[in-house]
Design a protein around this motif. Sequence first.
Motif, mmCIF file in Angstrom:
data_model
loop_
_atom_site.group_PDB
_atom_site.id
_atom_site.type_symbol
_atom_site.label_atom_id
_atom_site.label_comp_id
_atom_site.label_asym_id
_atom_site.label_seq_id
_atom_site.Cartn_x
_atom_site.Cartn_y
_atom_site.Cartn_z
ATOM 1 N N GLY A 32 0.817 -1.209 0.000
ATOM 2 C CA GLY A 32 0.000 0.000 0.000
ATOM 3 C C GLY A 32 0.850 1.258 0.000
ATOM 4 N N ALA A 33 0.181 2.389 -0.126
ATOM 5 C CA ALA A 33 0.843 3.682 -0.284
ATOM 6 C C ALA A 33 1.578 4.146 0.973
ATOM 7 N N GLN A 34 1.319 3.523 2.113
ATOM 8 C CA GLN A 34 1.981 3.936 3.353
ATOM 9 C C GLN A 34 3.239 3.127 3.640
ATOM 10 N N VAL A 35 3.738 2.390 2.655
ATOM 11 C CA VAL A 35 4.950 1.610 2.841
ATOM 12 C C VAL A 35 6.078 2.522 3.334
ATOM 13 N N SER A 36 6.934 1.993 4.144
ATOM 14 C CA SER A 36 8.042 2.755 4.718
ATOM 15 C C SER A 36 9.015 3.214 3.631
ATOM 16 N N LEU A 37 9.336 4.494 3.630
ATOM 17 C CA LEU A 37 10.311 5.030 2.681
ATOM 18 C C LEU A 37 11.694 4.430 2.940
ATOM 19 N N GLU A 38 12.015 4.179 4.205
ATOM 20 C CA GLU A 38 13.287 3.567 4.533
ATOM 21 C C GLU A 38 13.377 2.150 3.971
ATOM 22 N N LYS A 39 12.264 1.430 4.003
ATOM 23 C CA LYS A 39 12.228 0.084 3.433
ATOM 24 C C LYS A 39 12.478 0.141 1.925
ATOM 25 N N ILE A 40 11.884 1.116 1.261
ATOM 26 C CA ILE A 40 12.099 1.280 -0.180
ATOM 27 C C ILE A 40 13.580 1.527 -0.456
ATOM 28 N N ALA A 41 14.176 2.459 0.290
ATOM 29 C CA ALA A 41 15.597 2.771 0.092
ATOM 30 C C ALA A 41 16.461 1.546 0.343
ATOM 31 N N ARG A 42 16.191 0.843 1.432
ATOM 32 C CA ARG A 42 16.982 -0.338 1.800
ATOM 33 C C ARG A 42 16.893 -1.409 0.706
ATOM 34 N N GLU A 43 15.677 -1.701 0.229
ATOM 35 C CA GLU A 43 15.515 -2.739 -0.792
ATOM 36 C C GLU A 43 16.078 -2.306 -2.146
#
Length: 185
Positions: A32-43
């Motif tokens: 969903g749209a509330q996914v963690s921005l840090e998770k996006i960067a990490r992945e």
Amino acid sequence: MAKQQLRPQRTDWRRNHERLLGVASVLVARDGAQVSLEKIAREAGVGSATLHRHFPSRRALLEEVFQGIVERLRQRAGELAGGDPRTGLVTWLEELTVCAANTRGLAAWLAAEAGDGPPDGETCHVVMREAAAVLVERALSVAAVRPGLSPEDLLTLAEAVSLVTEDDPAAARRLLHLALDGVRP
């Protein structure tokens, strides 16, 4: 919708941007749209500072994630505007609703943008509102829908149906058609 960069970017900048956008698209679709921005960067294999250089806000990232989908829906509205006004409107609303039900986070994003007040430029919601307006005006002109119906009414309806039928396009289609029976004059 997000503006394209005016000056050419370095290869590593473009590569990071595409990687971030690709990972964000997958994670938003899944979480969903509330996914963690840090998770996006990490992945994506970059630091959060890199993510924020490319996308200064969640809004900027989501605008770009949903940009292609919204552009396809805009083009489809243009195609349908040339045919029967009622059929064109209903077909487009069905395609929007099913797309939003299948694209986790899109309906919530469009609804949130609608409530944000005056838009800063051509946001996804503005694009969808303009596409809907053309189809609604045509349908109103031949009395194919109730007088007073607004593009916002139909976008809100499509968003609501999409939110409650996420990942179930058949239910989205069925509920939309039930609701549209009330739109007929």
